[in-house]
Design an enzyme around this catalytic site. Structure first.
Site, PDB file in Angstrom:
ATOM      1  N   SER A   1      54.834  38.342  40.745  1.00  0.00           N
ATOM      2  CA  SER A   1      54.529  39.624  41.380  1.00  0.00           C
ATOM      3  C   SER A   1      54.755  39.434  42.872  1.00  0.00           C
ATOM      4  O   SER A   1      54.519  38.351  43.401  1.00  0.00           O
ATOM      5  CB  SER A   1      53.054  39.966  41.093  1.00  0.00           C
ATOM      6  OG  SER A   1      52.652  41.124  41.773  1.00  0.00           O
TER       7      SER A   1
ATOM      8  N   TYR B   1      40.536  40.202  43.460  1.00  0.00           N
ATOM      9  CA  TYR B   1      40.088  41.593  43.394  1.00  0.00           C
ATOM     10  C   TYR B   1      38.568  41.652  43.484  1.00  0.00           C
ATOM     11  O   TYR B   1      37.859  41.062  42.668  1.00  0.00           O
ATOM     12  CB  TYR B   1      40.572  42.273  42.118  1.00  0.00           C
ATOM     13  CG  TYR B   1      42.065  42.534  42.053  1.00  0.00           C
ATOM     14  CD1 TYR B   1      42.900  42.355  43.155  1.00  0.00           C
ATOM     15  CD2 TYR B   1      42.654  42.953  40.874  1.00  0.00           C
ATOM     16  CE1 TYR B   1      44.259  42.590  43.079  1.00  0.00           C
ATOM     17  CE2 TYR B   1      44.016  43.200  40.790  1.00  0.00           C
ATOM     18  CZ  TYR B   1      44.812  43.019  41.894  1.00  0.00           C
ATOM     19  OH  TYR B   1      46.160  43.260  41.813  1.00  0.00           O
TER      20      TYR B   1
ATOM     21  N   ASP C   1      45.123  44.305  33.585  1.00  0.00           N
ATOM     22  CA  ASP C   1      45.532  43.396  34.646  1.00  0.00           C
ATOM     23  C   ASP C   1      44.460  43.289  35.726  1.00  0.00           C
ATOM     24  O   ASP C   1      43.858  44.290  36.119  1.00  0.00           O
ATOM     25  CB  ASP C   1      46.834  43.892  35.278  1.00  0.00           C
ATOM     26  CG  ASP C   1      47.292  42.999  36.413  1.00  0.00           C
ATOM     27  OD1 ASP C   1      47.717  41.868  36.132  1.00  0.00           O
ATOM     28  OD2 ASP C   1      47.216  43.436  37.570  1.00  0.00           O
TER      29      ASP C   1
END
Length: 202
Positions: free
Chosen positions: A154, A57, A52
């Site tokens: 999420s 990120y 993931d």
């Protein structure tokens, strides 16, 4: 490593997912590529297949690094990424859940990952503004285009997941069986529960 079905889908994922939020050092913490490769290789050697990441990120480095790590074994791996967070301060359309942001974020993620599809694409966070039917239709279009195979949520309120599930069942969408992070919704709606943890230090 044991495997489980992701929600009511036919997709089988390892019980432990390798999160790559700290793949790269641009955020002031994290690890360089040599250390990340050691972690990735150990995970795969242990039988893991579920990896993931997210477009934000380490400023995209996580996805670019992951592209190099998965290149030799892409077909066996279940690769997930997320979108929603702003990637360009000052551009009001470079974040959120709009069709425009989903389209541009997904294409950029696919380029960084060096792949033509994602196994799982998460809505990283609920923006509180985009109509849910716009978001679901945009996800459905991406599924139909073959860019993503499965969708998920999420960091969203439980009511959003419940409403999304209802809309997906009522309208002819290719995005039912949405994995949720809520245990009761998992039981009642048949979503998939993927619990998160900062680290497994044991």
């Amino acid at each position: 490593m044991r495997f489980r079905q992701l929600g009511r889908s036919g997709l089988k994922v390892s019980e432990i997912c390798l999160g790559t939020m700290t793949f790269g050092e641009e955020s002031g913490f994290g690890a360089g590529e040599a250390e990340c490769r050691r972690m990735f290789d150990a995970y795969v050697a242990a039988g893991g297949n579920f990896v993931d990441t997210a477009n934000i990120y380490t400023g995209g480095t996580s996805e670019r690094m992951l592209a190099r790590l998965i290149a030799g074994d892409r077909a066996r791996l279940v690769v997930a990424s997320k979108f929603s967070m702003s990637t360009q301060p000052g551009d009001p359309n470079a974040g959120g859940n709009s069709r425009k942001n989903l389209h541009q974020a997904l294409d950029a993620t696919l380029r960084r990952l060096g792949t033509d599809y994602l196994d799982l694409y998460w809505v990283h966070a609920w923006d509180g503004m985009t109509p849910l039917d716009e978001l679901l239709r945009a996800l459905d279009d991406a599924v139909r285009a073959g860019k993503i195979l499965y969708t998920g949520f999420s960091n969203v309120p439980a009511w959003v997941v419940a409403r999304a599930q209802t809309l997906a069942e009522v309208k002819p969408l290719d995005v039912p069986r949405l994995p949720s992070g809520i245990a009761e919704l998992d039981r009642v709606l048949g979503g998939g529960l993927v619990p998160g943890s900062v680290a497994l230090l044991g």
